[in-house]
Design a protein around this motif. Structure first.
Motif, PDB file in Angstrom:
ATOM      1  N   GLU A  43      -1.230  19.381  12.467  1.00 15.60           N
ATOM      2  CA  GLU A  43      -0.134  18.831  11.667  1.00 15.60           C
ATOM      3  C   GLU A  43       0.528  19.938  10.821  1.00 15.60           C
ATOM      4  OE1 GLU A  43      -1.137  15.186   9.889  1.00 15.60           O
ATOM      5  OE2 GLU A  43      -1.827  14.309  11.496  1.00 15.60           O
ATOM      6  N   ARG A  44      -0.402  20.421   9.965  1.00 11.62           N
ATOM      7  CA  ARG A  44       0.208  21.364   8.761  1.00 11.62           C
ATOM      8  C   ARG A  44      -0.134  22.638   8.767  1.00 11.62           C
ATOM      9  NH1 ARG A  44      -2.262  17.707   3.863  1.00 11.62           N
ATOM     10  NH2 ARG A  44      -1.586  15.700   4.704  1.00 11.62           N
ATOM     11  N   GLY A  45      -0.472  23.154   9.968  1.00 15.03           N
ATOM     12  CA  GLY A  45      -1.152  24.714  10.085  1.00 15.03           C
ATOM     13  C   GLY A  45      -2.243  25.000   9.122  1.00 15.03           C
ATOM     14  N   MET A  46      -2.341  26.303   8.881  1.00 14.73           N
ATOM     15  CA  MET A  46      -3.593  26.991   8.165  1.00 14.73           C
ATOM     16  C   MET A  46      -3.367  26.669   6.759  1.00 14.73           C
ATOM     17  SD  MET A  46      -6.424  28.381   8.775  1.00 14.73           S
ATOM     18  CE  MET A  46      -6.237  28.585  10.612  1.00 14.73           C
ATOM     19  N   ARG A  47      -2.078  26.745   6.365  1.00 12.56           N
ATOM     20  CA  ARG A  47      -1.949  26.285   4.968  1.00 12.56           C
ATOM     21  C   ARG A  47      -2.308  25.148   4.611  1.00 12.56           C
ATOM     22  NH1 ARG A  47       3.869  29.241   3.112  1.00 12.56           N
ATOM     23  NH2 ARG A  47       2.905  31.214   2.658  1.00 12.56           N
ATOM     24  N   GLY A  48      -2.069  24.215   5.496  1.00 10.82           N
ATOM     25  CA  GLY A  48      -2.414  22.877   5.046  1.00 10.82           C
ATOM     26  C   GLY A  48      -4.084  22.263   4.921  1.00 10.82           C
ATOM     27  N   LEU A  49      -4.459  23.428   5.348  1.00  8.65           N
ATOM     28  CA  LEU A  49      -6.078  23.145   5.451  1.00  8.65           C
ATOM     29  C   LEU A  49      -6.821  23.525   4.370  1.00  8.65           C
ATOM     30  CD1 LEU A  49      -8.631  22.593   7.438  1.00  8.65           C
ATOM     31  CD2 LEU A  49      -8.762  24.709   8.137  1.00  8.65           C
ATOM     32  N   THR A  50      -7.416  22.477   3.381  1.00  9.90           N
ATOM     33  CA  THR A  50      -8.031  22.751   2.411  1.00  9.90           C
ATOM     34  C   THR A  50      -9.170  21.876   2.051  1.00  9.90           C
ATOM     35  OG1 THR A  50      -6.556  21.148   0.860  1.00  9.90           O
ATOM     36  CG2 THR A  50      -5.772  23.285   1.014  1.00  9.90           C
ATOM     37  N   HIS A  51     -10.018  22.152   1.382  1.00  7.97           N
ATOM     38  CA  HIS A  51     -11.211  20.967   1.030  1.00  7.97           C
ATOM     39  C   HIS A  51     -10.523  19.729   0.895  1.00  7.97           C
ATOM     40  CE1 HIS A  51     -13.414  24.948   1.579  1.00  7.97           C
ATOM     41  NE2 HIS A  51     -14.453  24.032   1.825  1.00  7.97           N
ATOM     42  N   ARG A  52      -9.770  19.697  -0.363  1.00  3.78           N
ATOM     43  CA  ARG A  52      -9.351  18.434  -0.846  1.00  3.78           C
ATOM     44  C   ARG A  52      -8.594  17.541   0.248  1.00  3.78           C
ATOM     45  NH1 ARG A  52      -7.587  16.716  -6.161  1.00  3.78           N
ATOM     46  NH2 ARG A  52      -8.981  18.368  -6.735  1.00  3.78           N
ATOM     47  N   ALA A  53      -7.914  18.446   1.107  1.00  4.76           N
ATOM     48  CA  ALA A  53      -6.947  17.700   1.981  1.00  4.76           C
ATOM     49  C   ALA A  53      -7.773  17.155   3.052  1.00  4.76           C
ATOM     50  CB  ALA A  53      -6.020  18.810   2.675  1.00  4.76           C
TER      51      ALA A  53
END
Length: 195
Positions: free
Chosen positions: A24-34
């Motif tokens: 959905e968001r790409g690599m930038r959208g992949l965070t532990h919090r997300a």
């Protein structure tokens, strides 16, 4: 009251949430919090499972390979001794991937591109992908290929090109039918193996 996931269930939940975010968001959208939010887990759950970004990426690669393995199902391709059975199995598996799991393809390319910038991920990504290569080499050998490694590379390259074109390229709205894929695989294998 719903039981909270533990152990391997939680690991799968986290990895699936990571894949959903990548699609959905790409690599930038992949965070532990997300990932915590997407998985519906308390904050810090993903960090407890995968402390570093590298560990989170490895979890995503591992889960992607598991899910792709189920979609592509090398066992459903036959023995390789009957070329028409092999062609039909390859077309069926690729068509299933293209039509029912396009989000996995997007994840695959997100992770593959990230691996070009992270040598430690590249090594893990390549090692995980080897599980698909050996069965194809065996199938090409059984089909009578005089150069099974080279022919496997050609087969994989053809499939990868088609998948990229349909997932992110100019054919993203024109997925080939299973019959068209059978024709393409047939032409490819006849060119490599002879009539």
């Amino acid at each position: 009251m719903t039981a909270r996931p533990t152990g391997s269930d939680r690991a799968e939940l986290i990895a699936d949430a990571a894949l959903a975010l990548l699609a959905e968001r790409g690599m930038r959208g992949l965070t532990h919090r997300a990932v915590d939010e997407r998985a519906g887990l308390p904050q810090g759950s993903t960090s407890n499972h995968a402390r570093t970004r590298q560990a989170l990426l490895e979890a995503a690669v591992r889960r992607l390979a598991e899910r792709e393995g189920r979609v592509l199902a090398p066992g459903g391709l036959g023995t390789g001794t009957d070329t028409s059975e092999l062609v039909a199995g390859l077309a069926r598996a690729l068509h299933r991937y293209l039509t029912h799991h396009p989000e996995l393809l997007v994840c695959r390319y997100e992770l593959a591109l990230e691996a070009t910038r992270r040598p430690e991920l590249r090594e893990f990504f390549d090692a995980t992908g080897m599980q698909f290569r050996a069965p194809l080499v065996a199938l090409m050998t059984a089909a009578g290929s005089p150069a099974p490694e080279r022919h496997t590379l050609s087969l994989v390259a053809w499939c990868e090109g088609l998948m990229f074109s349909c997932a992110a390229g100019s054919y993203h709205r024109d997925e080939p039918s299973e019959a068209e894929l059978r024709t393409g695989f047939g032409e490819l294998l006849r060119g490599m193996l002879g009539p």
